[in-house]
Design a protein around this motif. Structure first.
Motif, PDB file in Angstrom:
ATOM      1  N   LEU A   1      -8.944   7.969  15.806  1.00 12.12           N
ATOM      2  CA  LEU A   1      -7.842   8.740  15.235  1.00 12.12           C
ATOM      3  C   LEU A   1      -6.963   7.813  14.414  1.00 12.12           C
ATOM      4  CD1 LEU A   1      -6.247  11.458  15.155  1.00 12.12           C
ATOM      5  CD2 LEU A   1      -4.907  10.541  17.070  1.00 12.12           C
ATOM      6  N   ASN A   2      -6.837   8.109  13.131  1.00 12.45           N
ATOM      7  CA  ASN A   2      -5.922   7.381  12.255  1.00 12.45           C
ATOM      8  C   ASN A   2      -4.769   8.314  11.926  1.00 12.45           C
ATOM      9  OD1 ASN A   2      -7.416   4.893  11.705  1.00 12.45           O
ATOM     10  ND2 ASN A   2      -8.905   6.276  10.800  1.00 12.45           N
ATOM     11  N   SER A   3      -3.562   7.774  11.921  1.00 17.54           N
ATOM     12  CA  SER A   3      -2.400   8.583  11.544  1.00 17.54           C
ATOM     13  C   SER A   3      -1.547   7.798  10.568  1.00 17.54           C
ATOM     14  CB  SER A   3      -1.583   8.978  12.781  1.00 17.54           C
ATOM     15  OG  SER A   3      -1.088   7.838  13.450  1.00 17.54           O
ATOM     16  N   THR A   4      -1.080   8.516   9.562  1.00 14.34           N
ATOM     17  CA  THR A   4      -0.144   7.937   8.592  1.00 14.34           C
ATOM     18  C   THR A   4       0.950   8.956   8.363  1.00 14.34           C
ATOM     19  OG1 THR A   4      -1.386   8.810   6.708  1.00 14.34           O
ATOM     20  CG2 THR A   4      -1.878   6.562   7.375  1.00 14.34           C
ATOM     21  N   GLY A   5       2.093   8.471   7.956  1.00 10.86           N
ATOM     22  CA  GLY A   5       3.199   9.375   7.663  1.00 10.86           C
ATOM     23  C   GLY A   5       4.414   9.031   8.477  1.00 10.86           C
ATOM     24  N   GLY A   6       5.213  10.045   8.722  1.00 13.32           N
ATOM     25  CA  GLY A   6       6.481   9.808   9.376  1.00 13.32           C
ATOM     26  C   GLY A   6       7.392   9.078   8.405  1.00 13.32           C
TER      27      GLY A   6
END
Length: 101
Positions: free
Chosen positions: A5-10
């Motif tokens: 799982l990769n997450s970007t943002g915020g």
């Protein structure tokens, strides 16, 4: 089964990208079984490759989840949580609770 799982943002954007990896064979029997069940519950391999919010905000997280089954079948889905079905949101929460790589 291997899940990445990769997450970007915020508020940190791409600079705050995080990756969480889980190999169900290396987890406890209970944790591995739970992740496998969540993958089945969301029918992950039938999901479209992209599920985006109609009007994403700059602070919204974009997730990319890749699942490789034990038989070699591999599928990747990029999504915003508000565009994902409930079972995929639950799988994301379970993976997101793990320590980043």
């Amino acid at each position: 089964m291997r899940l990445v799982l990769n997450s970007t943002g915020g508020f940190t954007g791409p600079a705050g990208a995080q990756t969480r990896t889980a190999d169900t064979a290396a987890l406890s029997a209970g944790d591995g079984a739970r992740l496998r069940q969540l993958v089945r519950d969301c029918d992950f391999f039938a999901l479209p490759a992209s599920m985006q919010s109609p009007a994403p905000q700059s602070w919204d997280f974009l997730y990319t989840l890749t699942v490789q089954a034990d038989d070699g079948l591999r599928h990747t889905v990029s999504y915003h949580l508000d565009a994902a079905p409930p079972a995929l949101r639950e799988l994301t929460a379970a993976l997101d609770a793990r320590a980043p790589d």
